[in-house]
Write an enzyme that holds these catalytic residues in place. Structure first.
Site, PDB file in Angstrom:
ATOM      1  N   ASN A   9     -12.435  30.914 114.404  1.00  0.00           N
ATOM      2  CA  ASN A   9     -11.753  30.092 115.402  1.00  0.00           C
ATOM      3  C   ASN A   9     -11.559  28.702 114.800  1.00  0.00           C
ATOM      4  O   ASN A   9     -12.513  27.948 114.669  1.00  0.00           O
ATOM      5  CB  ASN A   9     -12.633  30.032 116.665  1.00  0.00           C
ATOM      6  CG  ASN A   9     -12.087  29.083 117.712  1.00  0.00           C
ATOM      7  OD1 ASN A   9     -10.936  28.638 117.618  1.00  0.00           O
ATOM      8  ND2 ASN A   9     -12.900  28.766 118.713  1.00  0.00           N
ATOM      9  N   TRP A  10     -10.337  28.415 114.439  1.00  0.00           N
ATOM     10  CA  TRP A  10     -10.078  27.139 113.752  1.00  0.00           C
ATOM     11  C   TRP A  10      -9.998  25.959 114.708  1.00  0.00           C
ATOM     12  O   TRP A  10      -9.914  24.816 114.271  1.00  0.00           O
ATOM     13  CB  TRP A  10      -8.771  27.236 112.954  1.00  0.00           C
ATOM     14  CG  TRP A  10      -8.861  28.134 111.753  1.00  0.00           C
ATOM     15  CD1 TRP A  10      -9.983  28.764 111.268  1.00  0.00           C
ATOM     16  CD2 TRP A  10      -7.793  28.489 110.862  1.00  0.00           C
ATOM     17  NE1 TRP A  10      -9.672  29.491 110.149  1.00  0.00           N
ATOM     18  CE2 TRP A  10      -8.334  29.331 109.874  1.00  0.00           C
ATOM     19  CE3 TRP A  10      -6.431  28.177 110.813  1.00  0.00           C
ATOM     20  CZ2 TRP A  10      -7.560  29.870 108.845  1.00  0.00           C
ATOM     21  CZ3 TRP A  10      -5.659  28.713 109.788  1.00  0.00           C
ATOM     22  CH2 TRP A  10      -6.222  29.540 108.818  1.00  0.00           C
ATOM     23  N   LYS A  11      -9.932  26.234 116.000  1.00  0.00           N
ATOM     24  CA  LYS A  11      -9.840  25.154 117.001  1.00  0.00           C
ATOM     25  C   LYS A  11      -8.646  24.238 116.660  1.00  0.00           C
ATOM     26  O   LYS A  11      -7.629  24.718 116.173  1.00  0.00           O
ATOM     27  CB  LYS A  11     -11.160  24.394 117.080  1.00  0.00           C
ATOM     28  CG  LYS A  11     -12.350  25.344 117.283  1.00  0.00           C
ATOM     29  CD  LYS A  11     -13.627  24.666 117.611  1.00  0.00           C
ATOM     30  CE  LYS A  11     -14.716  25.718 117.781  1.00  0.00           C
ATOM     31  NZ  LYS A  11     -15.980  25.170 118.210  1.00  0.00           N
ATOM     32  N   HIS A  95     -13.163  29.792 126.377  1.00  0.00           N
ATOM     33  CA  HIS A  95     -14.052  29.100 125.444  1.00  0.00           C
ATOM     34  C   HIS A  95     -14.697  27.906 126.164  1.00  0.00           C
ATOM     35  O   HIS A  95     -14.065  27.255 126.992  1.00  0.00           O
ATOM     36  CB  HIS A  95     -13.254  28.623 124.224  1.00  0.00           C
ATOM     37  CG  HIS A  95     -14.133  28.153 123.118  1.00  0.00           C
ATOM     38  ND1 HIS A  95     -14.731  26.914 123.125  1.00  0.00           N
ATOM     39  CD2 HIS A  95     -14.559  28.766 121.985  1.00  0.00           C
ATOM     40  CE1 HIS A  95     -15.479  26.780 122.029  1.00  0.00           C
ATOM     41  NE2 HIS A  95     -15.387  27.900 121.328  1.00  0.00           N
ATOM     42  N   GLU A  97     -15.201  24.993 125.291  1.00  0.00           N
ATOM     43  CA  GLU A  97     -14.469  23.728 125.158  1.00  0.00           C
ATOM     44  C   GLU A  97     -13.333  23.659 126.180  1.00  0.00           C
ATOM     45  O   GLU A  97     -12.999  22.591 126.678  1.00  0.00           O
ATOM     46  CB  GLU A  97     -13.945  23.575 123.721  1.00  0.00           C
ATOM     47  CG  GLU A  97     -15.090  23.272 122.760  1.00  0.00           C
ATOM     48  CD  GLU A  97     -14.866  23.743 121.341  1.00  0.00           C
ATOM     49  OE1 GLU A  97     -13.730  24.088 120.973  1.00  0.00           O
ATOM     50  OE2 GLU A  97     -15.870  23.786 120.590  1.00  0.00           O
ATOM     51  N   GLU A 167     -21.551  32.710 123.623  1.00  0.00           N
ATOM     52  CA  GLU A 167     -21.574  31.460 122.867  1.00  0.00           C
ATOM     53  C   GLU A 167     -22.375  30.427 123.662  1.00  0.00           C
ATOM     54  O   GLU A 167     -21.817  29.756 124.543  1.00  0.00           O
ATOM     55  CB  GLU A 167     -20.150  30.942 122.662  1.00  0.00           C
ATOM     56  CG  GLU A 167     -19.283  31.839 121.829  1.00  0.00           C
ATOM     57  CD  GLU A 167     -18.249  31.032 121.044  1.00  0.00           C
ATOM     58  OE1 GLU A 167     -18.248  31.152 119.819  1.00  0.00           O
ATOM     59  OE2 GLU A 167     -17.478  30.268 121.655  1.00  0.00           O
ATOM     60  N   GLY A 173     -21.018  23.967 117.463  1.00  0.00           N
ATOM     61  CA  GLY A 173     -20.703  22.757 116.712  1.00  0.00           C
ATOM     62  C   GLY A 173     -21.873  21.807 116.564  1.00  0.00           C
ATOM     63  O   GLY A 173     -21.714  20.666 116.139  1.00  0.00           O
ATOM     64  N   SER A 213     -22.489  27.858 115.764  1.00  0.00           N
ATOM     65  CA  SER A 213     -23.037  27.376 114.481  1.00  0.00           C
ATOM     66  C   SER A 213     -23.401  28.502 113.514  1.00  0.00           C
ATOM     67  O   SER A 213     -24.367  28.376 112.766  1.00  0.00           O
ATOM     68  CB  SER A 213     -24.253  26.477 114.725  1.00  0.00           C
ATOM     69  OG  SER A 213     -23.877  25.308 115.416  1.00  0.00           O
ATOM     70  N   GLY A 234     -16.783  29.093 114.163  1.00  0.00           N
ATOM     71  CA  GLY A 234     -15.935  27.904 114.231  1.00  0.00           C
ATOM     72  C   GLY A 234     -15.937  27.176 112.900  1.00  0.00           C
ATOM     73  O   GLY A 234     -15.202  27.528 111.968  1.00  0.00           O
ATOM     74  N   GLY A 235     -16.806  26.161 112.783  1.00  0.00           N
ATOM     75  CA  GLY A 235     -16.835  25.284 111.606  1.00  0.00           C
ATOM     76  C   GLY A 235     -16.856  26.032 110.280  1.00  0.00           C
ATOM     77  O   GLY A 235     -16.101  25.690 109.359  1.00  0.00           O
TER      78      GLY A 235
HETATM   79  P1  PGA Z   1     -19.098  26.693 115.671  1.00  0.00           P
HETATM   80  O1  PGA Z   1     -18.034  27.139 116.795  1.00  0.00           O
HETATM   81  O2  PGA Z   1     -19.312  27.877 114.779  1.00  0.00           O
HETATM   82  O3  PGA Z   1     -18.470  25.522 114.989  1.00  0.00           O
HETATM   83  O4  PGA Z   1     -20.353  26.321 116.415  1.00  0.00           O
HETATM   84  C1  PGA Z   1     -18.069  28.422 117.354  1.00  0.00           C
HETATM   85  C2  PGA Z   1     -17.057  28.525 118.452  1.00  0.00           C
HETATM   86  O5  PGA Z   1     -16.861  27.549 119.183  1.00  0.00           O
HETATM   87  O6  PGA Z   1     -16.407  29.579 118.626  1.00  0.00           O
END
Ligand code: PGA
Length: 251
Positions: A9-11, A95, A97, A167, A173, A213, A234-235
């Site tokens: 997930n590149w956000k 998600h 966010e 999640e 993050g 993470s 994500g990251g």
């Molecule tokens: P993260 O993000 O690996 O950077 O914690 C995961 C996500 O939000 O899907």
């Protein structure tokens, strides 16, 4: 047998040129394998560039969101049909966010889920508790509330259009990740809930993936858990080499 999913997930990251480079680098190493579904969710602006490059590979494309209406006067929204048109098979919905910064409710997420199903997209529905909720012992209650609301209209026959992503908000993050045992506990809870509502056949096949993470060092112990069927990254998905290491450690 549940085929694992490793999804990136590149956000709100990656320009078109970075995205194209990322795919080219990943494809140099990526094994041609039916053992794992590799999914990437670029920002909307990079979907076409990524789709062009993954066309002959086994990488699957996901959108990060859709609007809750099929089409029409909704300036700034992207529809399920548009994602399909851009080559997506999957969409990430709910998600944390989007729940946090865009006030998305379970009811809204359910509407989006219906639209996604109607247009042949598989939804990756995210659920998870905050740190306060975990510390107050409410993790299972929160996850159940999100499942009940988010999946309100779902009938058994639609479950093959669904992936659930656990999640924990406190792990996204932050560099903190749930231990494999903490994650397994909630994944088991989710599978048991699917069993209670939709029956054992469905709960045996639905894929429940973990996010928060995830890094190459933490992915294998998570994947070794009985009810963890994949990872939403994500990251660590922003660099093709760490994403590749995560894919590799799950094979
Ligand atoms: P993260 O993000 O690996 O950077 O914690 C995961 C996500 O939000 O899907």
């Amino acid at each position: 047998m549940r085929r694992p999913i490793i999804a990136g997930n590149w956000k709100m990251n990656m320009l078109i040129s970075n995205a194209a480079e990322w795919v080219d680098e990943l494809l140099v190493h990526l094994p041609v394998s039916d053992e794992v579904d590799v999914i990437v969710a670029p920002p909307f602006t990079a979907l076409a560039a990524v789709q062009d490059r993954i066309e002959k590979s086994k990488i699957l494309l996901a959108g990060q969101n859709i609007g809750p209406e099929p089409e029409g006067a909704r300036t700034g929204e992207v529809s399920a049909a548009m994602l399909k048109d851009a080559g997506c098979d999957y969409v990430i919905l709910g998600h944390s966010e989007r729940r946090q910064f865009f006030a998305e409710s379970d009811e809204l997420i359910n509407r989006k889920l219906n639209i996604a199903c109607d247009h042949g997209l598989i939804s990756i529905i995210c659920v998870g508790e905050s740190l306060e909720e975990r510390n107050a012992g409410q993790t299972h209650d929160v996850v159940e509330r999100q499942l009940v609301g988010g999946l309100a209209s779902v009938v058994g026959g639609q479950l093959d259009r669904l992936v659930i992503a656990y999640e924990p908000v406190w792990a996204i993050g932050t560099g903190l990740n749930a231990s494999p045992e903490q994650a397994q506990d909630v994944h088991r809870f989710i599978r048991n809930w699917i069993n209670k509502i939709f029956g054992s056949e469905q709960s045996a096949v639905i894929r429940v993936i973990y996010g928060g993470s995830v890094k190459p060092e933490t992915s294998a112990p998570l994947m070794a858990q009985q009810d963890i069927d994949g990872l939403l990254v994500g990251g660590a998905s922003l660099k093709s080499d760490s994403f590749y290491d995560i894919i590799n450690s799950s094979l």
